[in-house]
Design a protein around this motif. Structure first.
Motif, PDB file in Angstrom:
ATOM      1  N   GLU B  14       0.813  -1.225   0.000  1.00 42.12           N
ATOM      2  CA  GLU B  14       0.000   0.000   0.000  1.00 42.12           C
ATOM      3  C   GLU B  14       0.847   1.276   0.000  1.00 42.12           C
ATOM      4  O   GLU B  14       0.405   2.325  -0.467  1.00 42.12           O
ATOM      5  CB  GLU B  14      -0.937   0.021   1.226  1.00 42.12           C
ATOM      6  CG  GLU B  14      -1.862  -1.178   1.341  1.00 42.12           C
ATOM      7  CD  GLU B  14      -2.709  -1.391   0.086  1.00 42.12           C
ATOM      8  OE1 GLU B  14      -3.235  -0.396  -0.445  1.00 42.12           O
ATOM      9  OE2 GLU B  14      -2.817  -2.560  -0.349  1.00 42.12           O
ATOM     10  N   ASP B  15       2.065   1.160   0.533  1.00 40.97           N
ATOM     11  CA  ASP B  15       2.948   2.311   0.638  1.00 40.97           C
ATOM     12  C   ASP B  15       3.419   2.744  -0.752  1.00 40.97           C
ATOM     13  O   ASP B  15       3.819   1.901  -1.549  1.00 40.97           O
ATOM     14  CB  ASP B  15       4.150   1.892   1.522  1.00 40.97           C
ATOM     15  CG  ASP B  15       5.146   3.029   1.710  1.00 40.97           C
ATOM     16  OD1 ASP B  15       4.759   4.194   1.524  1.00 40.97           O
ATOM     17  OD2 ASP B  15       6.314   2.734   2.024  1.00 40.97           O
ATOM     18  N   PRO B  16       3.371   4.049  -1.071  1.00 38.41           N
ATOM     19  CA  PRO B  16       3.836   4.461  -2.411  1.00 38.41           C
ATOM     20  C   PRO B  16       5.350   4.278  -2.598  1.00 38.41           C
ATOM     21  O   PRO B  16       5.805   4.153  -3.725  1.00 38.41           O
ATOM     22  CB  PRO B  16       3.438   5.937  -2.491  1.00 38.41           C
ATOM     23  CG  PRO B  16       3.221   6.378  -1.084  1.00 38.41           C
ATOM     24  CD  PRO B  16       2.817   5.158  -0.302  1.00 38.41           C
ATOM     25  N   GLY B  17       6.114   4.258  -1.498  1.00 37.00           N
ATOM     26  CA  GLY B  17       7.557   4.016  -1.605  1.00 37.00           C
ATOM     27  C   GLY B  17       8.339   5.257  -1.961  1.00 37.00           C
ATOM     28  O   GLY B  17       7.793   6.265  -2.420  1.00 37.00           O
ATOM     29  N   ARG B  18       9.643   5.194  -1.723  1.00 33.65           N
ATOM     30  CA  ARG B  18      10.520   6.335  -2.012  1.00 33.65           C
ATOM     31  C   ARG B  18      11.960   5.838  -2.071  1.00 33.65           C
ATOM     32  O   ARG B  18      12.264   4.731  -1.637  1.00 33.65           O
ATOM     33  CB  ARG B  18      10.379   7.412  -0.924  1.00 33.65           C
ATOM     34  CG  ARG B  18      11.056   7.046   0.384  1.00 33.65           C
ATOM     35  CD  ARG B  18      10.275   7.482   1.608  1.00 33.65           C
ATOM     36  NE  ARG B  18      10.877   6.842   2.780  1.00 33.65           N
ATOM     37  CZ  ARG B  18      10.534   5.628   3.227  1.00 33.65           C
ATOM     38  NH1 ARG B  18       9.596   4.928   2.629  1.00 33.65           N
ATOM     39  NH2 ARG B  18      11.139   5.097   4.263  1.00 33.65           N
ATOM     40  N   PHE B  19      12.841   6.694  -2.585  1.00 29.96           N
ATOM     41  CA  PHE B  19      14.263   6.344  -2.586  1.00 29.96           C
ATOM     42  C   PHE B  19      14.936   6.891  -1.341  1.00 29.96           C
ATOM     43  O   PHE B  19      14.590   7.964  -0.849  1.00 29.96           O
ATOM     44  CB  PHE B  19      14.961   6.899  -3.837  1.00 29.96           C
ATOM     45  CG  PHE B  19      14.763   6.027  -5.039  1.00 29.96           C
ATOM     46  CD1 PHE B  19      15.514   4.882  -5.213  1.00 29.96           C
ATOM     47  CD2 PHE B  19      13.796   6.348  -5.985  1.00 29.96           C
ATOM     48  CE1 PHE B  19      15.327   4.070  -6.308  1.00 29.96           C
ATOM     49  CE2 PHE B  19      13.593   5.534  -7.081  1.00 29.96           C
ATOM     50  CZ  PHE B  19      14.359   4.396  -7.244  1.00 29.96           C
ATOM     51  N   GLU B  20      15.908   6.131  -0.828  1.00 31.85           N
ATOM     52  CA  GLU B  20      16.667   6.537   0.346  1.00 31.85           C
ATOM     53  C   GLU B  20      18.143   6.515  -0.079  1.00 31.85           C
ATOM     54  O   GLU B  20      18.563   5.596  -0.788  1.00 31.85           O
ATOM     55  CB  GLU B  20      16.440   5.492   1.437  1.00 31.85           C
ATOM     56  CG  GLU B  20      16.551   5.997   2.855  1.00 31.85           C
ATOM     57  CD  GLU B  20      16.087   4.897   3.833  1.00 31.85           C
ATOM     58  OE1 GLU B  20      14.961   4.984   4.333  1.00 31.85           O
ATOM     59  OE2 GLU B  20      16.873   3.952   4.063  1.00 31.85           O
ATOM     60  N   THR B  21      18.885   7.501   0.350  1.00 30.27           N
ATOM     61  CA  THR B  21      20.299   7.564  -0.054  1.00 30.27           C
ATOM     62  C   THR B  21      21.194   7.143   1.107  1.00 30.27           C
ATOM     63  O   THR B  21      21.008   7.601   2.229  1.00 30.27           O
ATOM     64  CB  THR B  21      20.644   8.990  -0.521  1.00 30.27           C
ATOM     65  OG1 THR B  21      19.706   9.357  -1.535  1.00 30.27           O
ATOM     66  CG2 THR B  21      22.052   9.046  -1.089  1.00 30.27           C
TER      67      THR B  21
END
Lengths: 218, 254
Positions: B14-21
């Motif tokens: 369900e989470d749209p997600g994202r990038f992590e550096t």
């Protein structure tokens, strides 16, 4: 898609070969047009066989577009989240990735082409159009350089489309044999160069004066 | 060596997600890509963060569990290599590396870099087997198999079912996977009785989940086992035959 594609490939090859008759002069190409209407000779009423071929061709064309359209829509929905990293295609050719675009260009061009040289319909047609006067119509249309340019661009798009199509049809129909597989690419390239090369000579020959008002170098 | 990772983080479907550096330093070039992630995860855990979820099992390139899209390429830049067999020496010191999960509608993200590959199981369950119990192994050469056919079946059987073909395909099609799983049975005598029913069921199941093949050829290049698109031609050939063959004659010798 492969089967309708083969019908269309057969058509464009015949179309190019038939048109080469312009190099034998106005009477030859105009007589060729007459002969097409007389296909079947005395056995079949005049133009009936030609119409049968035209209908078959149209059906193949419509089915080809239908398959392409539904495939493209289906496939575009299959990756809802795109890759963030720049996607470098390693194998997929420019031709294979642009099939939908080159196909659309060819379709739009076809409408123009039919209006220009078959129906004689505005705004595509040249002022001097006269039904049955194939040679003169061709000279008149290609003497307009923007129209010639359109024909050249559309044929290059058709070339890309056909280059992927010819190779692809072997895969789709399951015609694969390690001994002959490398010839599939060669055949695709050869077919494309011959057919598109032949087509491109027509506008170029008119623009450069090789095909004059009354015939080859005349 | 040190690298900067841009990693996909997603807590669930369900989470749209994202990038992590993450900046990762003090790495050995001899580490595998997954070992580099292990090191990073250790450091994240020590700092009180949540480790990055990814899948792996054998770590010797034969199980098909691991699979990450590294800089836009499934399993990374090295040919014929699964993610676990990719080493940090293939990258340069200071590189920025983007790490994403397989992207396809059929492969939904479970968490971070883990996707649900159960549509592959559905394809296998549809026909990727031989129904009759075969008993214990029979004498070798009891059923003669031409060498070329045995080799081809073995090449197809090299498929580890990782899903890189789908991840690489511009259409998210699963033709290469399905073709390999059909071919390794359909090329051998033991697979003949169910040859046509197998290809029909497996292809029809595949089409419920995946896009369709337009012969780009990206799958073959992404495949860690370099399975050839020739198998896709074989798949199409058997599928077409399945529609036109009179199967009542299938017991006759040609």
């Amino acid at each position: 898609m492969a089967i309708t594609g083969i019908v269309l490939l057969g058509y464009i090859a015949t179309h190019m070969l038939g048109n080469l008759k312009v190099y034998f002069g106005p009477e030859d190409i105009n007589g060729y047009g007459e002969a097409l209407r007389d296909l079947g000779g005395h056995l079949i009423p005049r133009t009936h066989l030609l119409w049968l071929l035209r209908i078959g061709l149209t059906v193949a064309f419509v089915l080809h577009i239908h398959a392409a359209y539904s495939l493209t829509l289906l496939n575009r929905r299959q990756r809802p989240v795109a890759y963030a990293a720049r996607r470098e295609y390693l194998i997929a050719s420019y031709a294979s990735r642009t099939m939908a675009w080159t196909g659309t260009i060819v379709l739009l061009f076809l409408v123009f082409h039919l209006a220009d040289l078959t129906w004689g319909a505005e705004p595509a047609v040249s002022g001097d159009f006269e039904r049955g006067e194939i040679y003169n119509n061709m000279i008149a249309t290609f003497s307009r350089w923007p129209v010639s340019l359109l024909y050249i661009v559309a044929n290059l798009a058709l070339g890309l489309h056909v280059f992927h199509g010819v190779w692809s049809l072997f895969q789709s129909l399951g015609i694969s044999n390690p001994r002959f597989n490398k010839w599939r690419r060669h055949l695709a390239l050869g077919f494309t160069v011959v057919v598109i090369g032949g087509n491109l000579t027509f506008p170029l020959a008119v623009l450069s004066g090789i095909l004059g008002e009354s015939g080859f170098l005349a | 060596m040190k690298v900067t990772l841009k990693v996909w983080r997603q807590s669930g479907a369900e989470d749209p997600g994202r990038f992590e550096t993450h900046k990762v330093d003090e790495l050995s070039p001899d580490m595998s890509f997954l070992e580099m992630l292990d090191v990073l995860n250790d450091r994240i855990s020590v700092a009180g963060g949540e480790p990055i979820e990814f899948e792996s099992d054998c770590r010797e390139g034969i199980c098909g569990t691991c699979g990450l899209v590294i800089n836009g390429q499934p399993h990374g830049p090295e040919e014929r290599t699964a993610t676990c067999q990719l080493h940090m020496r293939k990258f340069s010191d200071g590189d920025v590396i983007t790490v994403e999960p397989w992207r396809a509608k059929a492969f939904s993200v479970i968490k971070d870099l883990i996707v649900d590959r159960s549509p592959f199981d559905s394809i296998i369950a549809a026909g990727g087997f031989i129904s009759v119990p075969t008993g214990s192994a029979s004498d070798a050469n009891l059923i003669p198999v031409p060498k070329e056919a045995a080799d081809a079946a073995m090449d197809a059987a090299a498929c580890i079912g990782c899903g890189a073909c789908v991840a690489a395909c511009p259409n998210s099609a699963a033709q290469l996977f399905t073709a390999a799983k059909v071919a390794h049975l359909n090329l051998l005598p033991q697979g003949q009785p169910e040859r046509y029913i197998r290809v029909t069921k497996m292809v029809d199941t595949m089409e419920q989940f995946f896009g369709s093949c337009t012969n780009h050829g990206e799958c073959e290049r992404a495949c860690p086992k370099a399975i050839s698109v020739d198998f896709i031609a074989m798949l199409n050939r058997d599928y077409i035959s399945s529609k036109i063959k009179n199967r009542r004659l299938a017991g006759q010798q040609r």
